[in-house]
Design an enzyme around this catalytic site. Sequence first.
Site, PDB file in Angstrom:
ATOM      1  CG  ASP A  89     -27.336   3.439 -11.089  1.00  0.00           C
ATOM      2  OD1 ASP A  89     -26.096   3.402 -10.961  1.00  0.00           O
ATOM      3  OD2 ASP A  89     -28.104   2.692 -10.443  1.00  0.00           O
ATOM      4  CB  CYS A  92     -21.494   2.551 -12.260  1.00  0.00           C
ATOM      5  SG  CYS A  92     -20.612   4.109 -12.400  1.00  0.00           S
ATOM      6  CG  HIS A 290     -19.972   3.571 -16.607  1.00  0.00           C
ATOM      7  ND1 HIS A 290     -21.099   3.451 -15.816  1.00  0.00           N
ATOM      8  CD2 HIS A 290     -19.790   2.358 -17.170  1.00  0.00           C
ATOM      9  CE1 HIS A 290     -21.563   2.216 -15.913  1.00  0.00           C
ATOM     10  NE2 HIS A 290     -20.789   1.537 -16.716  1.00  0.00           N
TER      11      HIS A 290
END
Length: 297
Positions: A89, A92, A290
């Site tokens: 989101d 992370c 990520h």
Amino acid sequence: MQNQEGLQADGEVDSATSAPSTQFDDWANFADNDIMQQQSSIQAEEAEKIPFEPLSSLAAEYQSGSTILLEKIKVLSEQYAAIRRTRGDGNCFFRSFMFSYLEHILETQDRAEVDRIKANVEQCRKTLQSLGYTDFTFEDFFALFLEQMESVLQGNEDSISHDELILRSRDQSVSDYVVMFFRFVTSGEIQKRSEFFEPFIMGLTNATVEQFCKSSVEPMGEESDHVHITAISDALGVPIRVVYLDRSSCDTGGVSVNHHDFIPADSDLPSASGSKTISPFITLLYRPGHYDILYPK
């Protein structure tokens, strides 16, 4: 990887599929108490999932993809046993850092480390005040982080278990406040040492240091890079290892996985051998865009 909140349910893989419109129509017909019961059922189901996944689950994601990634995952499996996934989101990195640090304190019960981090947090508070931030803009975030840190120390009325730590990390009302604590700490450190960070920021954007902090550090959902990681590591005095899983080739001809250790500037952290070599106790796996948590064997 946006628009997801909280620590991702352990073992759950993000899905890009969407529900048919008829399903939304069904939801519209639910009464409020039905919705609450449904949410409680989902939360109970999430709580029963396994704490983390074996690293082999990563390989399953890339079976039909890049060969070099599969080879690198094999190399990773020699050192690491498991992965804990976090929601993609934009928060992370901070969510991964939050859970990994609190989990470390819960497992080690290192009260000296808690005392050390409290002193650093107080310095971070003074930094923000010196930069013109009023206490009410950040005080609640600081208070909640200190509360979470105290809760993982055992022997108190408010002490929590590992399962409760997982549930709290999934609780948006808790995890978002801790993320904001980290974001303010990071912003304060970057602005305090603007001359050091400015060249790195100029490589990313045309914004000034202050503009960068207001637009790319403090807002929720803004992704983190080496500038953020360096700043939070230095501010709190916590070493962080980031392992990179990408498609970059290896110059030596063999397959290897790169990592970078972010060691706090002027660190006074003790090492196991008493030398200057410091081994980070937080290890994150970075795949483009990520961060997840890695667990060494």
